[in-house]
Design a protein around this motif. Structure first.
Motif, PDB file in Angstrom:
ATOM      1  N   ASP A  75      41.568  22.296  62.288  1.00 46.46           N
ATOM      2  CA  ASP A  75      41.150  23.428  61.477  1.00 46.46           C
ATOM      3  C   ASP A  75      41.699  23.270  60.070  1.00 46.46           C
ATOM      4  OD1 ASP A  75      39.445  25.451  61.917  1.00 46.46           O
ATOM      5  OD2 ASP A  75      41.008  26.985  62.060  1.00 46.46           O
ATOM      6  N   LYS A  76      42.911  22.827  59.994  1.00 48.27           N
ATOM      7  CA  LYS A  76      43.525  22.617  58.675  1.00 48.27           C
ATOM      8  C   LYS A  76      42.800  21.502  57.932  1.00 48.27           C
ATOM      9  CE  LYS A  76      48.251  24.264  58.850  1.00 48.27           C
ATOM     10  NZ  LYS A  76      49.550  23.898  59.497  1.00 48.27           N
ATOM     11  N   LEU A  77      42.446  20.486  58.702  1.00 52.35           N
ATOM     12  CA  LEU A  77      41.725  19.361  58.089  1.00 52.35           C
ATOM     13  C   LEU A  77      40.401  19.852  57.498  1.00 52.35           C
ATOM     14  CD1 LEU A  77      41.527  16.342  57.562  1.00 52.35           C
ATOM     15  CD2 LEU A  77      40.446  16.091  59.808  1.00 52.35           C
ATOM     16  N   SER A  78      39.697  20.692  58.268  1.00 54.16           N
ATOM     17  CA  SER A  78      38.422  21.238  57.801  1.00 54.16           C
ATOM     18  C   SER A  78      38.619  22.035  56.510  1.00 54.16           C
ATOM     19  CB  SER A  78      37.814  22.106  58.897  1.00 54.16           C
ATOM     20  OG  SER A  78      36.777  22.896  58.347  1.00 54.16           O
ATOM     21  N   THR A  79      39.605  22.882  56.497  1.00 49.04           N
ATOM     22  CA  THR A  79      39.879  23.680  55.292  1.00 49.04           C
ATOM     23  C   THR A  79      40.152  22.765  54.105  1.00 49.04           C
ATOM     24  OG1 THR A  79      40.946  25.258  56.760  1.00 49.04           O
ATOM     25  CG2 THR A  79      41.247  25.606  54.405  1.00 49.04           C
ATOM     26  N   PHE A  80      40.970  21.756  54.374  1.00 51.46           N
ATOM     27  CA  PHE A  80      41.312  20.821  53.299  1.00 51.46           C
ATOM     28  C   PHE A  80      40.056  20.119  52.751  1.00 51.46           C
ATOM     29  CE2 PHE A  80      42.170  16.346  52.228  1.00 51.46           C
ATOM     30  CZ  PHE A  80      42.951  16.542  51.095  1.00 51.46           C
ATOM     31  N   MET A  81      39.218  19.654  53.689  1.00 49.94           N
ATOM     32  CA  MET A  81      38.020  18.924  53.260  1.00 49.94           C
ATOM     33  C   MET A  81      37.072  19.821  52.470  1.00 49.94           C
ATOM     34  SD  MET A  81      37.952  15.808  53.420  1.00 49.94           S
ATOM     35  CE  MET A  81      36.507  15.520  52.440  1.00 49.94           C
ATOM     36  N   TRP A  82      36.893  21.048  52.914  1.00 48.14           N
ATOM     37  CA  TRP A  82      36.028  21.970  52.165  1.00 48.14           C
ATOM     38  C   TRP A  82      36.627  22.279  50.802  1.00 48.14           C
ATOM     39  CZ3 TRP A  82      31.171  22.448  52.727  1.00 48.14           C
ATOM     40  CH2 TRP A  82      30.590  22.239  53.979  1.00 48.14           C
ATOM     41  N   GLY A  83      37.962  22.343  50.761  1.00 49.42           N
ATOM     42  CA  GLY A  83      38.621  22.530  49.463  1.00 49.42           C
ATOM     43  C   GLY A  83      38.298  21.362  48.533  1.00 49.42           C
ATOM     44  N   MET A  84      38.372  20.132  49.090  1.00 53.77           N
ATOM     45  CA  MET A  84      38.062  18.943  48.277  1.00 53.77           C
ATOM     46  C   MET A  84      36.598  18.967  47.812  1.00 53.77           C
ATOM     47  SD  MET A  84      40.831  17.483  47.995  1.00 53.77           S
ATOM     48  CE  MET A  84      40.340  16.069  47.066  1.00 53.77           C
ATOM     49  N   SER A  85      35.716  19.367  48.729  1.00 47.96           N
ATOM     50  CA  SER A  85      34.290  19.438  48.376  1.00 47.96           C
ATOM     51  C   SER A  85      34.081  20.415  47.227  1.00 47.96           C
ATOM     52  CB  SER A  85      33.449  19.883  49.571  1.00 47.96           C
ATOM     53  OG  SER A  85      33.651  19.018  50.654  1.00 47.96           O
ATOM     54  N   ALA A  86      34.797  21.561  47.321  1.00 44.36           N
ATOM     55  CA  ALA A  86      34.650  22.573  46.268  1.00 44.36           C
ATOM     56  C   ALA A  86      35.111  21.997  44.930  1.00 44.36           C
ATOM     57  CB  ALA A  86      35.449  23.823  46.632  1.00 44.36           C
ATOM     58  N   LYS A  98      37.148  29.403  55.484  1.00 42.97           N
ATOM     59  CA  LYS A  98      37.992  28.568  56.347  1.00 42.97           C
ATOM     60  C   LYS A  98      39.458  28.956  56.174  1.00 42.97           C
ATOM     61  CE  LYS A  98      34.768  25.818  57.894  1.00 42.97           C
ATOM     62  NZ  LYS A  98      34.438  25.650  59.311  1.00 42.97           N
ATOM     63  N   TRP A  99      39.783  29.144  54.908  1.00 41.58           N
ATOM     64  CA  TRP A  99      41.187  29.450  54.588  1.00 41.58           C
ATOM     65  C   TRP A  99      41.596  30.770  55.220  1.00 41.58           C
ATOM     66  CZ3 TRP A  99      43.065  32.340  49.829  1.00 41.58           C
ATOM     67  CH2 TRP A  99      44.443  32.227  49.693  1.00 41.58           C
ATOM     68  N   LYS A 100      40.664  31.748  55.081  1.00 39.27           N
ATOM     69  CA  LYS A 100      40.943  33.081  55.644  1.00 39.27           C
ATOM     70  C   LYS A 100      40.600  33.145  57.129  1.00 39.27           C
ATOM     71  CE  LYS A 100      42.195  35.394  51.931  1.00 39.27           C
ATOM     72  NZ  LYS A 100      43.547  35.947  51.826  1.00 39.27           N
ATOM     73  N   SER A 101      39.982  32.096  57.654  1.00 38.64           N
ATOM     74  CA  SER A 101      39.488  32.095  59.030  1.00 38.64           C
ATOM     75  C   SER A 101      38.681  33.339  59.320  1.00 38.64           C
ATOM     76  CB  SER A 101      40.642  32.010  60.034  1.00 38.64           C
ATOM     77  OG  SER A 101      41.336  30.826  59.846  1.00 38.64           O
ATOM     78  N   LYS A 102      37.705  33.582  58.487  1.00 39.25           N
ATOM     79  CA  LYS A 102      36.942  34.832  58.647  1.00 39.25           C
ATOM     80  C   LYS A 102      35.442  34.580  58.649  1.00 39.25           C
ATOM     81  CE  LYS A 102      38.937  39.214  57.304  1.00 39.25           C
ATOM     82  NZ  LYS A 102      39.521  39.910  56.153  1.00 39.25           N
ATOM     83  N   ASN A 103      34.726  35.407  59.413  1.00 37.38           N
ATOM     84  CA  ASN A 103      33.265  35.403  59.384  1.00 37.38           C
ATOM     85  C   ASN A 103      32.804  36.643  58.637  1.00 37.38           C
ATOM     86  OD1 ASN A 103      31.823  33.308  60.286  1.00 37.38           O
ATOM     87  ND2 ASN A 103      31.909  33.881  62.455  1.00 37.38           N
ATOM     88  N   TYR A 104      32.134  36.466  57.488  1.00 41.94           N
ATOM     89  CA  TYR A 104      31.757  37.642  56.697  1.00 41.94           C
ATOM     90  C   TYR A 104      30.397  38.194  57.059  1.00 41.94           C
ATOM     91  CZ  TYR A 104      35.882  36.802  53.948  1.00 41.94           C
ATOM     92  OH  TYR A 104      37.176  36.620  53.561  1.00 41.94           O
ATOM     93  N   PHE A 105      29.532  37.349  57.597  1.00 39.31           N
ATOM     94  CA  PHE A 105      28.221  37.862  58.044  1.00 39.31           C
ATOM     95  C   PHE A 105      27.705  36.998  59.172  1.00 39.31           C
ATOM     96  CE2 PHE A 105      27.702  35.285  54.233  1.00 39.31           C
ATOM     97  CZ  PHE A 105      26.791  34.330  54.636  1.00 39.31           C
TER      98      PHE A 105
END
Ligand code: HEC
Length: 443
Positions: free
Chosen positions: A39-50, A95-102
């Motif tokens: 999960d942390k890896l995913s957050t990190f990768m999305w951060g890099m993508s951003a 990912k960071w907040k581990s939240k589903n907004y919709f």
């Protein structure tokens, strides 16, 4: 500095594409293998993508500043760039907040990214490589139209060649209604005006011709033209260069201009314009041969044909006929002495005396007297044949002495000398005297 950042854009746009794909793959893999570290890896990768997409976007905006890009392509490319940066940042945030907004958040966001990447990427390709995504951005196959050359003399260099290049590659940004850089390239005044510094075209002066300077600089220079769309290719550049050096005439015809070998080959390959010299018998205009004289040659056992339906020159040969070239037969040829342009007396008993009659065929361009009885002395007779281009002396007693005489036959283009008494030295001397003549020695 601004241009340096702008030039990073083509490089940096590919980063988010890779990063986003990796992020999606990690998410997909993780669906069935949930663990905190992944999960942390995913957050990190999305951060890099951003971060990567924001970098791509800022460098993109910097290249926009150079003021070159235009149109719908640019607009869509821009929107896609913004959207990708925003969506990536948002996914990282969820990912960071581990939240589903919709509902369906994951699917919707990733679909948006997919569409953005494909559409934005394609538009970006259009912008850098031209609408058709040319495989080689800096020397595309020329798409110049082929001019109808049935009448090569009527080709107008500016209208038919130069303007066509300008229309295709420059004028969507340099026309009357939309003259970027205040340059209107569709009119003569526009091209020659030096109201704003160097004129676009300075006749005979490449260094002061802004157009030439712009198309000759490195494509990475931000003054390079065209800034987008298919670039000027090598041949087009050479054509423009040649036109400027010729004084940039707006009305001149091709036939009045100097064309060097390279230009002639471009004109032939790009436009099918054949500027090679027409042979003598294509140009010369002589009246028709009288039917009686035509018949006289035929009844003397020669084969005789017209060179072409619309050409009065004739081709006479002795193929399959008697080997005896008698005086009477030669007399029949003299009845058509202006009309015979090809003569083939191959493998006959023609001798030096007979050659004297042939010296009167003043329009002869091709003479085959191979395997005949002629000698060096007889060659004197043909020295006055000013149009003679092809001479076949194969299998005769011709020696170096004869070759020395041939040195003055400047019109000669092909000479056949197998099985003669000539030597290597003699042939070399003739080659030096007639550099444009192809000498076949059979060795
Ligand atoms: C996509 C639009 C576009 C295309 C296509 C384009 N130009 Fe330009 N051109 C510009 C812009 C914008 C400027 C003004 C900025 C500058 O001077 O670099 C300009 C400026 C110029 C100038 C300088 C004018 C001056 O006097 O300052 C020349 C010369 C020029 N272009 C030649 C060409 C040639 C030649 C072509 C075709 C091979 C071409 N351009 C194609 C957009 C374009």
């Amino acid at each position: 500095m601004g241009t340096f950042i702008a030039h990073l854009h083509p490089l940096l746009v590919h980063l988010p594409i890779g990063f986003i794909i990796i992020s999606i793959l990690i998410d997909w893999h993780q669906k069935n293998n949930i663990s905190v570290s992944r999960d942390k890896l995913s957050t990190f990768m999305w951060g890099m993508s951003a971060i990567a997409s924001i970098l791509a976007m800022t460098t993109g905006i910097a290249s926009l500043r150079t003021g070159y890009f235009e149109g719908l392509n640019m607009f869509i490319h821009l929107i896609c760039g913004y959207a990708i940066a925003i969506v990536c940042t948002f996914i990282w945030f969820t990912k960071w907040k581990s939240k589903n907004y919709f509902k369906g958040q994951n699917l919707i966001l990733k679909s948006l990214l997919g569409i953005g990447l494909v559409v934005g990427g394609h538009m970006g390709g259009n912008l850098t490589h031209g609408e058709e995504h040319l495989p080689m951005p800096f020397d595309p196959k020329s798409d110049l139209p082929k001019i109808d050359l049935s009448d090569r003399d009527s080709v107008n260099v500016y209208e038919d060649i130069v303007k066509v290049i300008f229309d295709q590659k420059c004028n969507r940004c340099h026309e009357t209604g939309d003259a970027r850089g205040r340059l209107n390239m569709t009119t003569q005044e526009g091209l020659l005006s030096d109201k704003y510094g160097d004129p676009a075209i300075a006749p005979q002066d490449l260094h002061n011709s802004e157009v030439y300077k712009r198309i000759s600089m490195s494509p990475w220079n931000n003054k390079y033209m065209p800034p987008s769309g298919p670039p000027i290719n090598y041949k087009e550049k050479k054509l423009i260069e040649w036109w400027i050096l010729q004084g940039a005439p707006f009305t001149g015809k091709l036939r009045d201009m100097e064309v060097d070998k390279q230009m002639a080959s471009f004109l032939l390959s790009e436009y099918g314009i054949d500027l090679t010299q027409k042979s003598f018998y294509e140009k010369a205009d002589i009246g028709a041969l009288s039917p009686e004289n035509f018949e006289a040659i035929k009844s003397s056992f020669f084969n005789v044909t017209n060179l072409a339906a619309d050409n009065n020159f004739i081709d006479v040969s002795n193929h399959g006929q008697s080997k005896n070239i008698s005086n009477e037969r030669l007399q029949a040829l003299l009845g058509a002495k202006d009309h015979i342009t090809w003569l083939d007396l191959n493998d006959s008993d023609l001798d030096d005396d007979g050659l004297k009659s042939i010296s009167q065929l003043s329009n002869l361009t091709k003479l085959n007297i191979n395997r005949t009885k002629i000698t060096d002395a007889g060659l004197d007779a043909i020295m006055d044949l000013e149009q003679l281009m092809v001479l076949n002396l194969y299998g005769t007693a011709i020696s170096d002495k004869g070759l020395e005489k041939l040195e003055s036959l400047k019109s000669l283009e092909s000479l056949y000398l197998w099985q003669t008494q000539t030597t290597k030295e003699g042939i070399e001397a003739l080659r030096a005297a007639l550099p444009n003549c192809k000498i076949e020695t059979g060795i």
